[in-house]
Design an enzyme around this catalytic site. Sequence first.
Site, PDB file in Angstrom:
ATOM      1  N   TRP A 111      10.987   3.601  49.397  1.00 12.89           N
ATOM      2  CA  TRP A 111      10.296   4.278  48.285  1.00 12.89           C
ATOM      3  C   TRP A 111       8.838   3.837  48.218  1.00 12.89           C
ATOM      4  O   TRP A 111       7.947   4.651  47.969  1.00 12.89           O
ATOM      5  CB  TRP A 111      11.025   4.048  46.973  1.00 12.89           C
ATOM      6  CG  TRP A 111      12.392   4.649  46.980  1.00 12.89           C
ATOM      7  CD1 TRP A 111      13.592   4.006  46.822  1.00 12.89           C
ATOM      8  CD2 TRP A 111      12.722   6.035  47.176  1.00 12.89           C
ATOM      9  NE1 TRP A 111      14.627   4.896  46.914  1.00 12.89           N
ATOM     10  CE2 TRP A 111      14.127   6.144  47.127  1.00 12.89           C
ATOM     11  CE3 TRP A 111      11.966   7.194  47.395  1.00 12.89           C
ATOM     12  CZ2 TRP A 111      14.790   7.367  47.284  1.00 12.89           C
ATOM     13  CZ3 TRP A 111      12.633   8.410  47.548  1.00 12.89           C
ATOM     14  CH2 TRP A 111      14.020   8.490  47.491  1.00 12.89           C
TER      15      TRP A 111
ATOM     16  N   ASP B 121       6.920   1.351  40.247  1.00 11.78           N
ATOM     17  CA  ASP B 121       8.061   2.271  40.226  1.00 11.78           C
ATOM     18  C   ASP B 121       9.260   1.461  39.737  1.00 11.78           C
ATOM     19  O   ASP B 121       9.674   0.501  40.382  1.00 11.78           O
ATOM     20  CB  ASP B 121       8.284   2.791  41.658  1.00 11.78           C
ATOM     21  CG  ASP B 121       9.507   3.695  41.803  1.00 11.78           C
ATOM     22  OD1 ASP B 121      10.273   3.837  40.829  1.00 11.78           O
ATOM     23  OD2 ASP B 121       9.697   4.241  42.905  1.00 11.78           O
TER      24      ASP B 121
ATOM     25  N   LYS C 129      18.955   7.218  37.630  1.00 11.80           N
ATOM     26  CA  LYS C 129      19.615   5.970  37.997  1.00 11.80           C
ATOM     27  C   LYS C 129      20.218   5.292  36.758  1.00 11.80           C
ATOM     28  O   LYS C 129      21.315   4.778  36.805  1.00 11.80           O
ATOM     29  CB  LYS C 129      18.637   5.000  38.680  1.00 11.80           C
ATOM     30  CG  LYS C 129      17.754   5.633  39.760  1.00 11.80           C
ATOM     31  CD  LYS C 129      18.502   5.917  41.056  1.00 11.80           C
ATOM     32  CE  LYS C 129      17.809   6.913  41.964  1.00 11.80           C
ATOM     33  NZ  LYS C 129      16.552   6.506  42.534  1.00 11.80           N
TER      34      LYS C 129
HETATM   35  C1  LIG Z   1      15.621   7.247  43.572  1.00 17.37           C
HETATM   36  C2  LIG Z   1      14.298   6.617  43.665  1.00 17.37           C
HETATM   37  C3  LIG Z   1      13.121   7.362  43.885  1.00 17.37           C
HETATM   38  C4  LIG Z   1      13.139   8.853  44.122  1.00 17.37           C
HETATM   39  O1  LIG Z   1      13.395   9.527  42.959  1.00 17.37           O
HETATM   40  P1  LIG Z   1      13.374  11.112  42.884  1.00 17.37           P
HETATM   41  O2  LIG Z   1      13.505  11.350  41.418  1.00 17.37           O
HETATM   42  O3  LIG Z   1      14.523  11.622  43.689  1.00 17.37           O
HETATM   43  O4  LIG Z   1      12.060  11.584  43.408  1.00 17.37           O
HETATM   44  C5  LIG Z   1      11.917   6.692  43.916  1.00 17.37           C
HETATM   45  N1  LIG Z   1      11.867   5.367  43.745  1.00 17.37           N
HETATM   46  C6  LIG Z   1      12.959   4.619  43.545  1.00 17.37           C
HETATM   47  C7  LIG Z   1      12.830   3.150  43.346  1.00 17.37           C
HETATM   48  C8  LIG Z   1      14.209   5.226  43.496  1.00 17.37           C
HETATM   49  O5  LIG Z   1      15.312   4.477  43.294  1.00 17.37           O
END
Ligand SMILES: *Cc1c(COP(=O)(O)O)cnc(C)c1O
Length: 360
Positions: free
Chosen positions: A102, A172, A196
Amino acid sequence: MSRVFNFSAGPSMLPEDVLKRAAAEMLDCEGSGQSVMEMSHRSKEYDNIIKTAESLLRELMNIPDNYKVLFLQGGASTQFAAIPLNFMNKNGKADYIITGQWAKKAFAEAQKYGDVQAVASSADKTFSYIPATTKDSFRPDADYVYICLNNTIYGTIYHELPDTGDIPLIADISSCFLSEPLDISKFAMVYGGAQKNVAPAGLTIAIIREDMLGNARDITPTMLNYQIHADNDSLYNTPPCYTIYICKLVLEWIKSLGGLEAMGERNRKKAAILYDFLDNSKMFKGTVVPEDRSLMNVPFVTGDDELNAKFVKEATAAGFVNLKGHRSVGGMRASIYNAMPIEGVEKLVQFMADFEKANS
Ligand SMILES: *Cc1c(COP(=O)(O)O)cnc(C)c1O
């Protein structure tokens, strides 16, 4: 009806109380005679829902008053472009720490917009640790430093934040959102996809310090301009109304359990049950160095691909689903987000112990 224990990395389990409440309110939400899905986003009823969601989030996360909370769409991945477009605006430089896929994707996207440098990486050991940095690792004229706080695929988390001095830190937090207390004042921005730990897919929440806003590049698409969403209280266009409503129910559920302190304690207890087992097993092993282990995502392996496949198959049949690991790590991964009950982890560990006995 029987429900499985779902260890998916995302979308993932939601609290059963939340699903039941949503079901009860499906046809008539709080006497409105409508489902939330049918409401105008400009209605009085909906205004109450989105405002309550924001104030609960502010309360639970202890968000300082000089931060905006934005409800956005496009997933966490859309922010990979929005962040440089909004913030790489003074010197056109940004520094990224590469702790997994990511962070790597965010880095690659930012490279389209300026001078972007990877200042540290743990790619050499399949991202099984958090690379060390000091203040000197970062360029003093970088517009921001970017990290992925919890690495969903590899199962690492920063237990201590990098020291970036005066350089704004952006994180993030998709896969550790609301999992334990987090000091927002240490960040210029945090953001995460909801699927999540917060709500179903379709919602991304960004928490941004106000002084960061207002300098987006001229070419920034309107929908990626954080200032536009801030000025319009996340109602510039139609927001993901139903997902924000589920987010509100999840926040109410967290509050009813005692907030993020209590959630953190519960999550530490769950993770400890699994890590203790892994540390003592002769068959199963965790893949992450102990000091950087995530509370949310726990990858583990047996060292034998056939045995891994057998385990995943038998676990699925026994009601423990989505345990197959990410293809880049192999083996298994148990994601044990907020909604996973302690009982789910205890039963998984019992199942693993039985499997180990039967196969050695
Ligand atoms: C799942 C995830 C993403 C991607 O998320 P989307 O909503 O599918 O774009 C980005 N960063 C992390 C840390 C993730 O767990």
